[in-house]
Structure formats: structure tokens, C-alpha cells
Design an enzyme around this catalytic site. Structure first.
Site, PDB file in Angstrom:
ATOM      1  N   ASN A   1       0.794  -1.478  -0.069  1.00 53.99           N
ATOM      2  CA  ASN A   1      -0.191   0.068   0.085  1.00 53.99           C
ATOM      3  C   ASN A   1       0.684   1.396   0.625  1.00 53.99           C
ATOM      4  OD1 ASN A   1      -2.383  -1.242  -0.123  1.00 53.99           O
ATOM      5  ND2 ASN A   1      -2.781  -1.098   2.121  1.00 53.99           N
TER       6      ASN A   1
ATOM      7  N   ASP B   1     -11.624   3.291  16.116  1.00 52.16           N
ATOM      8  CA  ASP B   1     -11.806   3.290  17.175  1.00 52.16           C
ATOM      9  C   ASP B   1     -12.211   4.157  18.767  1.00 52.16           C
ATOM     10  OD1 ASP B   1      -9.004   0.811  15.963  1.00 52.16           O
ATOM     11  OD2 ASP B   1      -8.170   3.056  15.566  1.00 52.16           O
TER      12      ASP B   1
ATOM     13  N   ARG C   1     -15.156   3.309  18.963  1.00 53.41           N
ATOM     14  CA  ARG C   1     -15.614   1.576  19.218  1.00 53.41           C
ATOM     15  C   ARG C   1     -15.024   1.620  20.373  1.00 53.41           C
ATOM     16  NH1 ARG C   1     -11.608  -1.154  14.315  1.00 53.41           N
ATOM     17  NH2 ARG C   1     -12.882  -2.432  13.414  1.00 53.41           N
TER      18      ARG C   1
ATOM     19  N   HIS D   1      -3.074   3.038  14.872  1.00 57.45           N
ATOM     20  CA  HIS D   1      -4.314   2.463  14.130  1.00 57.45           C
ATOM     21  C   HIS D   1      -3.708   0.893  14.365  1.00 57.45           C
ATOM     22  CE1 HIS D   1      -8.422   1.012  12.805  1.00 57.45           C
ATOM     23  NE2 HIS D   1      -7.479   0.669  11.348  1.00 57.45           N
TER      24      HIS D   1
HETATM   25  P1  NAD Z   1     -11.924  -2.667  -0.797  1.00 57.11           P
HETATM   26  O1  NAD Z   1     -10.726  -3.812  -1.357  1.00 57.11           O
HETATM   27  O2  NAD Z   1     -13.286  -2.697  -0.719  1.00 57.11           O
HETATM   28  O3  NAD Z   1     -11.638  -1.392  -2.184  1.00 57.11           O
HETATM   29  C1  NAD Z   1     -10.419  -1.139  -2.570  1.00 57.11           C
HETATM   30  C2  NAD Z   1     -10.894  -0.174  -3.411  1.00 57.11           C
HETATM   31  O4  NAD Z   1      -9.845   0.578  -3.725  1.00 57.11           O
HETATM   32  C3  NAD Z   1     -10.054  -0.904  -4.389  1.00 57.11           C
HETATM   33  O5  NAD Z   1     -12.045  -0.569  -5.342  1.00 57.11           O
HETATM   34  C4  NAD Z   1      -9.383  -1.345  -5.347  1.00 57.11           C
HETATM   35  O6  NAD Z   1      -9.320  -1.227  -6.969  1.00 57.11           O
HETATM   36  C5  NAD Z   1      -8.922  -0.199  -4.861  1.00 57.11           C
HETATM   37  N1  NAD Z   1      -7.748   0.743  -5.592  1.00 57.11           N
HETATM   38  C6  NAD Z   1      -6.668   0.305  -5.345  1.00 57.11           C
HETATM   39  N2  NAD Z   1      -5.676   0.601  -5.099  1.00 57.11           N
HETATM   40  C7  NAD Z   1      -6.428   1.730  -5.890  1.00 57.11           C
HETATM   41  C8  NAD Z   1      -5.304   2.802  -6.252  1.00 57.11           C
HETATM   42  N3  NAD Z   1      -4.185   2.868  -6.841  1.00 57.11           N
HETATM   43  N4  NAD Z   1      -5.732   4.357  -6.851  1.00 57.11           N
HETATM   44  C9  NAD Z   1      -7.101   4.261  -6.196  1.00 57.11           C
HETATM   45  N5  NAD Z   1      -7.773   2.810  -6.316  1.00 57.11           N
HETATM   46  C10 NAD Z   1      -7.771   2.105  -5.672  1.00 57.11           C
HETATM   47  O7  NAD Z   1     -11.376  -2.148   0.244  1.00 57.11           O
HETATM   48  P2  NAD Z   1     -12.398  -1.229   1.405  1.00 57.11           P
HETATM   49  O8  NAD Z   1     -12.772  -2.042   2.547  1.00 57.11           O
HETATM   50  O9  NAD Z   1     -13.336  -0.338   1.193  1.00 57.11           O
HETATM   51  O10 NAD Z   1     -11.423  -1.356   2.713  1.00 57.11           O
HETATM   52  C11 NAD Z   1      -9.899   0.487   1.665  1.00 57.11           C
HETATM   53  C12 NAD Z   1      -9.263  -0.001   3.084  1.00 57.11           C
HETATM   54  O11 NAD Z   1      -9.238   0.996   3.958  1.00 57.11           O
HETATM   55  C13 NAD Z   1      -8.081  -0.809   3.566  1.00 57.11           C
HETATM   56  O12 NAD Z   1      -6.451  -0.460   3.309  1.00 57.11           O
HETATM   57  C14 NAD Z   1      -9.143  -1.411   5.373  1.00 57.11           C
HETATM   58  O13 NAD Z   1      -7.878  -1.942   5.519  1.00 57.11           O
HETATM   59  C15 NAD Z   1      -8.853   0.294   5.710  1.00 57.11           C
HETATM   60  N6  NAD Z   1      -9.512   0.698   6.329  1.00 57.11           N
HETATM   61  C16 NAD Z   1      -9.456   1.886   7.589  1.00 57.11           C
HETATM   62  C17 NAD Z   1     -10.144   1.642   8.708  1.00 57.11           C
HETATM   63  C18 NAD Z   1      -9.613   3.108   9.406  1.00 57.11           C
HETATM   64  O14 NAD Z   1      -9.911   2.326  10.863  1.00 57.11           O
HETATM   65  N7  NAD Z   1      -8.825   3.242   9.031  1.00 57.11           N
HETATM   66  C19 NAD Z   1     -11.125   0.634   8.776  1.00 57.11           C
HETATM   67  C20 NAD Z   1     -11.149   0.232   7.856  1.00 57.11           C
HETATM   68  C21 NAD Z   1     -10.743  -0.238   6.394  1.00 57.11           C
HETATM   69  C1  LMR Z   2     -10.532  -1.715  11.417  1.00 60.49           C
HETATM   70  O1  LMR Z   2      -9.865  -1.442  12.803  1.00 60.49           O
HETATM   71  O2  LMR Z   2     -11.528  -2.359  11.069  1.00 60.49           O
HETATM   72  C2  LMR Z   2     -10.080  -1.456   9.987  1.00 60.49           C
HETATM   73  O3  LMR Z   2      -8.774  -0.739  10.152  1.00 60.49           O
HETATM   74  C3  LMR Z   2      -9.831  -2.900   8.945  1.00 60.49           C
HETATM   75  C4  LMR Z   2      -8.554  -3.948  10.180  1.00 60.49           C
HETATM   76  O4  LMR Z   2      -8.099  -4.279   9.312  1.00 60.49           O
HETATM   77  O5  LMR Z   2      -8.798  -4.340  10.852  1.00 60.49           O
END
Ligand code: NAD
Ligand code: LMR
Length: 338
Positions: free
Chosen positions: A110, A164, A167, A192
Site C-alpha cells: 500500500n 477506534d 468503538r 491504528h
Molecule cells: P476494498 O478492497 O473493498 O476497496 C478498495 C478499493 O481501492 C478497490 O476498489 C481497489 O480497486 C481500489 N484501489 C486499489 N489501488 C488503488 C489506487 N492506486 N488508486 C485508487 N484506488 C485503488 O477495501 P475497503 O474495505 O474499502 O478498505 C479500503 C482500505 O481501508 C483498506 O486498506 C482497509 O484496511 C482500510 N480500512 C481502514 C480503516 C481505519 O479505521 N483506518 C477501517 C476499515 C478499513
Molecule cells: C478496522 O479497524 O476495522 C480496519 O482497520 C480494518 C482492519 O484491518 O482491521
């Protein structure tokens, strides 16, 4: 303001727009729940080329929602087009983790995305842009983004720890059988990740109109210092184990809470948790992206100062900082070895 008295539209970018978080995020943004019910916007939806067809379906659904605030939608796989004149950016696009992984296992895959998008934001976004990194590992992706966007002020970068934070509030509320909005001033410190420090030593719960310290209301220091912390730290993994997909609805809601408060402000005497570029507060290395309690006014956050740090808290603040320092080293190595 436009001559009609209506505000000018702002440009709002969502990356990973074809993914599961974006699907829950788009409606809330379009419907005025983040930037205000009187703020028109133009959406810029970025995803990778194979997902452009899916984005067309999303645009059909946005059209079918018939929302007056939406003044245009741009779908693209091109970073220049996506970030051009951006006022607010939700960086969601990244690979999510699967069962058994830690979020930092996503670093190598990433971090490259955030190097490239940082470079593009530096060139094409407004210098006033507010940026929220959601894609994991969120803190270190944000650090890399900021590193490659040197012309954007450091205070315009942030990452999501509001999930978080929410939560932690929900766990306390459920234990006390009160509504989550009765609980205020919880804090998520640090990363996180499973080393984050969910801290309720300054939190209160409102019962019958009176704010009572959470520690006095719960009367179980052992639970607050062990199980509570561990439940919040591992909640993301628990959702993945149950859903076989990472959290999406709650992540989208938290992203909206984060950007709404940044845009519109927090209540007097209340704070929220945000991953921000450290200014050295609480003994954290300057430049690390670390989650702090922040108060927000007129679109600017300030880190809440002067909260007590005893030996127990110091150890937890340092443990999560240590993990962020290790992630920083690995991430910088990954971006320079391309
Ligand atoms: P997902 O796989 O459903 O969607 C991700 C999307 O990103 C896909 O459509 C993919 O094609 C696209 N993508 C990949 N590379 C890309 C690029 N270079 N430019 C633009 N788009 C691109 O995933 P999701 O469930 O939507 O989760 C996305 C991210 O958020 C993950 O890394 C997940 O771990 C993170 N997340 C973070 C938190 C937080 O609290 N910080 C919470 C939940 C999920
Ligand atoms: C979350 O906290 O739910 C997200 O960051 C997704 C994960 O990988 O736990």
C-alpha cells in the site's frame, strides 16, 4: 458565495471509490452530512482502470438518489484529474487485510499508492486541502503521503482513528447500559493497530444530567485497564473473523464523523481522536503520524495539552510509538527501493 446566494461547490475526492467503504461513504457525503446541508459539491471518484465500469454503476446510483447538493461527478483512473483543485480528500483506496494478518503486513503493497498520490496531491490539490487517510496501515500511509507532498501544510494531513474512538465509546456505553452519546472525551493514542492505547482516564459519562468520570461509574479498574483495551485494540480483527471482510459501514461512518468535525468543529470542552502529524506533544517524535485527542475550531485542530501521563500510560504511549517508528523505517525503505 455564488451570486444566487448559494455557496460555490467544493471538490471532494474519494479514492478506492469502487470498494466497500466508499459504497457506504458516498451517500452520507452527497447528502450533506459531512460538509453541511447547504454545501454543494463536485465528487471526484478515483479507482484503478479495471474498476471504471463499476464506478459507472455507482454514478447511476448517485444520479438515482436525486440529491440537489451534487453538482457533478468525475470518475477517473488518473491522479491528476482526481486531485485537481481538491478541497477535501478521503484516501480509502488500498488493499484491506485478511484474517490472520496485521495491518502493517499491508505496508509494502500500500505504501506505493501513497507515494504516488502524495506526489499528485502536492502538484494538483489546493494548498488548503484537508486530507484523511483511511487505507491501512493508515498512520504510516499518511506519513508517506505527507513526505511526498512537501508543499501542503503538515496540519492538513490526518488519518482515521475515529473508528477506534467510536468503538471505545460503544464499549463503555454498553457496559453502563447508556446511550453512546452520553460518553465523552475517550482518547485513542498512537497507531491504528493492536498497539493503540484506548484511554478513558479523562472520559466522563452523563447520567441524569451529571458528568461522572468513567472510572467512577464503572468501578472496575481491572476491566478498564485490560479487557476494555484489548477489545478495542482487536475489534477490527474480530469483525474480519466474523464477516470475512474488513469493517466498512462503521469505517465509513467514522470517516464522516472525522471530516465533519474537522470541517465544522467539535463541541466546547469535548475532544475527538485524530491521527495527526506530531508536533512533539506528549514526548512523541515530531513528524510521526500519531493519534491524539484534538479540539477543533474554525477548521483547525489543536492537540489537547496537559492531560496526566502516569508510568502505566507512559509505557503504553511509548509502545505504540515504537511500532510507528519501526513502520516508518520499513515504509521509507519500501518507497526508496522502487
Ligand atoms: P476494498 O478492497 O473493498 O476497496 C478498495 C478499493 O481501492 C478497490 O476498489 C481497489 O480497486 C481500489 N484501489 C486499489 N489501488 C488503488 C489506487 N492506486 N488508486 C485508487 N484506488 C485503488 O477495501 P475497503 O474495505 O474499502 O478498505 C479500503 C482500505 O481501508 C483498506 O486498506 C482497509 O484496511 C482500510 N480500512 C481502514 C480503516 C481505519 O479505521 N483506518 C477501517 C476499515 C478499513
Ligand atoms: C478496522 O479497524 O476495522 C480496519 O482497520 C480494518 C482492519 O484491518 O482491521
Amino acid at each position: 458565495m455564488a451570486t444566487s446566494g448559494q455557496k460555490e461547490p467544493i471538490h471532494v475526492v474519494i479514492t478506492g471509490a469502487a470498494g466497500q467503504i466508499a459504497y457506504s461513504l458516498v451517500y452520507q457525503i452527497c447528502n450533506g452530512e459531512v460538509f453541511g446541508k447547504d454545501q454543494p459539491l463536485i465528487l471526484h471518484l478515483l479507482d484503478i482502470t479495471p474498476m471504471l465500469g463499476v464506478l459507472q454503476g455507482l454514478v447511476m446510483e448517485i444520479d438515482d438518489c436525486s440529491i440537489p447538493l451534487v453538482k457533478g461527478v468525475v470518475t477517473t483512473d488518473n491522479e491528476e484529474q482526481a486531485f485537481k483543485d481538491a478541497d477535501a480528500v478521503f484516501l480509502v483506496g488500498a488493499m484491506p487485510r485478511k484474517e490472520g494478518m496485521e495491518r502493517k503486513d499491508l505496508l509494502t503493497a500500500n505504501v506505493k499508492i501513497f507515494k504516488s498520490q502524495g506526489t499528485a496531491i502536492d502538484k494538483f490539490a489546493k494548498k488548503t486541502v484537508k486530507i484523511l487517510v483511511v487505507g491501512n496501515p493508515a498512520n504510516t500511509n499518511c506519513l508517506i503521503l505527507a513526505h511526498f507532498a512537501p508543499s501542503i501544510p503538515r496540519e492538513n494531513f490526518s488519518c482515521l482513528t475515529r473508528l477506534d474512538h467510536n468503538r471505545a465509546k460503544a464499549q463503555i456505553a454498553s457496559r453502563l447500559k447508556v446511550s453512546p452519546d452520553a460518553v465523552k472525551n475517550v482518547i485513542i493514542w498512537g497507531n491504528h493497530s493492536a498497539t493503540q492505547f484506548p484511554d478513558v482516564r479523562s472520559a466522563t459519562v452523563n447520567v441524569n444530567g451529571t458528568d461522572t468520570p468513567v472510572y467512577d461509574a464503572i468501578k472496575d479498574d481491572q476491566w478498564l485497564k485490560s479487557d476494555f483495551i484489548s477489545i478495542v485494540q482487536k475489534r477490527g480483527a474480530a469483525v474480519i473473523a466474523a464477516r470475512k471482510l474488513s469493517s466498512a459501514m462503521s469505517a465509513a461512518k467514522a470517516s464522516c464523523d472525522h471530516m465533519r468535525d474537522w470541517w465544522q468543529g467539535t463541541k466546547e470542552n469535548e475532544w475527538v481522536s485524530m491521527g495527526v502529524v506530531s508536533d512533539g506533544s506528549y514526548g512523541v517524535e515530531k513528524g510521526l503520524v500519531y493519534s491524539y485527542p484534538v479540539h477543533i475550531k474554525n477548521g483547525r485542530y489543536s492537540i489537547v495539552q496537559g492531560l496526566p501521563v502516569d508510568d502505566w500510560a507512559r509505557e503504553l504511549l511509548d509502545k505504540t510509538q515504537k511500532e510507528l517508528l519501526e513502520e516508518k523505517t520499513d515504509a521509507l525503505k519500501a518507497t526508496s527501493s522502487e
